[in-house]
Every structure is written in C-alpha cells, then in structure tokens.
Design a protein around this motif. Structure first.
Motif, short mmCIF file in Angstrom:
data_model
loop_
_atom_site.label_atom_id
_atom_site.label_comp_id
_atom_site.label_asym_id
_atom_site.label_seq_id
_atom_site.Cartn_x
_atom_site.Cartn_y
_atom_site.Cartn_z
N ASP A 164 2.33 6.26 8.36
CA ASP A 164 3.10 7.44 8.76
C ASP A 164 4.18 7.04 9.77
OD1 ASP A 164 1.77 9.28 7.17
OD2 ASP A 164 0.28 9.76 8.72
N ASP A 165 3.81 6.14 10.70
CA ASP A 165 4.80 5.67 11.68
C ASP A 165 5.93 4.92 10.98
OD1 ASP A 165 3.23 6.74 13.66
OD2 ASP A 165 2.35 4.81 14.27
N MET A 166 5.59 4.10 9.97
CA MET A 166 6.62 3.36 9.24
C MET A 166 7.53 4.31 8.48
SD MET A 166 4.57 -0.11 7.98
CE MET A 166 4.76 0.35 6.33
N ALA A 167 6.97 5.32 7.84
CA ALA A 167 7.78 6.29 7.10
C ALA A 167 8.70 7.05 8.05
CB ALA A 167 6.88 7.26 6.32
N ILE A 191 6.65 5.13 0.82
CA ILE A 191 5.54 4.94 1.76
C ILE A 191 4.65 6.17 1.76
CG2 ILE A 191 4.95 4.73 4.21
CD1 ILE A 191 7.47 2.97 4.51
N ASP A 192 5.24 7.37 1.79
CA ASP A 192 4.45 8.61 1.75
C ASP A 192 3.61 8.69 0.48
OD1 ASP A 192 5.32 9.54 4.22
OD2 ASP A 192 6.99 10.69 3.36
N GLY A 193 4.19 8.28 -0.65
CA GLY A 193 3.44 8.30 -1.91
C GLY A 193 2.25 7.34 -1.89
N ALA A 194 2.48 6.15 -1.35
CA ALA A 194 1.38 5.17 -1.25
C ALA A 194 0.29 5.68 -0.31
CB ALA A 194 1.92 3.83 -0.76
N LEU A 195 0.69 6.31 0.78
CA LEU A 195 -0.29 6.84 1.73
C LEU A 195 -1.09 7.99 1.11
CD1 LEU A 195 1.79 6.78 5.01
CD2 LEU A 195 -0.02 5.21 4.32
#
Length: 163
Positions: free
Chosen positions: A57-60, A87-91
């Motif tokens: 979440d921090d990276m996104a 990134i959100d999709g992977a998370l």
C-alpha cells in the motif's frame, strides 16, 4: 487349554489392547500437533501477509504521489498510475487468497515461466539485500581505524648535508 496357554492368551489380548490404546493416543497427539502447527502457520502467514500488503500500500501510494509530480495526462503520470494500479491488483490477489492458494499460484507461475520466475526471484533477493543493507548503519570509522594515520608523518627537513 492349560493355564500357561490361558496366561499367554490373556497377555496377548492385553498387549493388543495396549497397542490399540497407544496407537489411538499417538493419532490423537498427532492430530493435536497438526492443528497447533496449522494454527501457528496461519498466524505467521497472516502476519507476513499484513506486512506485505502494508508495504505494498505504501508503494502504491508512493507511485501515485510520484505520478502527481508530472504534468496531468503525461506519459510519466499515466505510467506511475498504471504501476500503482498493478500494485493494488497484486495486493488484492494476496489479500483474497490463503497460503495454500498463493503457494499453488506461485508454483504454477514458476512452471509456466521459469526464466521470469528466476529473474524475479533474483531481483527480489537484490532488493531485499539493499533494504537490509540500508537498515544496518555502518559505524563511523575511528581515527585509530585508519591504516594510513601513522604513515603520513611530515617529511624530514633536509639541511643539504650528505647523510
């Protein structure tokens, strides 16, 4: 049937009964141990998943923030938004699946794309090494740690006389 035969038969029945009880106790203990191990594993997986998704979440957020630094609609801004979206999709994928499903997905991906998997694993290893190295500060060298400190004395003054 003699007394010895009856005693032997009784001992045999007692041994079989004891063996059955021991087998049942071992199976029960193994089941309890398996449940405790699975519970501990699930707890560890949840902890790791929470840590990974928190960092993700921090990276996104960082990618979105970086995208906002570029002019609206520019290729850089769109690229950073796409990175954040991926990134959100992977998370979301990580949050929705259990350990067994995630490990099966990773194994399937590795079988289908072995070179990409190995490259990603190497990249992840390098990234982890950088993070760990960055988190461990190097101590400042002391003056006594300098190997040249005693060798740089002022040059001798020559008087012009041969020595």
């Amino acid at each position: 049937m003699s007394a010895a035969d009856r005693t032997a038969e009784h001992l045999k029945d007692a041994a079989e009964s004891t063996a059955a009880e021991m087998k049942q106790a071992a199976e029960s203990t193994a089941a309890d141990l398996r449940q405790a191990t699975e519970a501990k594993l699930d707890e560890g997986v949840r902890s790791i998943r929470d840590d990974v998704t928190g960092r993700g979440d921090d990276m996104a957020d960082a990618a979105r923030s970086a995208g906002q630094q570029f002019p609206a609609g520019s290729i850089e801004e769109r690229a950073m938004q796409e990175v954040a979206s991926r990134i959100d999709g992977a998370l979301a994928h990580i949050r929705d699946k259990g350990f067994d499903e995630l490990s099966a997905d990773v194994a399937t991906f590795a079988r289908r794309n072995p070179l990409l998997f190995l490259g990603g694993a190497a990249l992840a290893g390098f990234a982890a090494a950088r993070v760990l190295k960055a988190e461990t500060p190097e101590p400042a060298p002391a003056a006594t740690d300098d190997p040249w400190s005693g060798h740089l004395a002022a040059p001798a003054v020559r008087t012009g006389e041969p020595q």
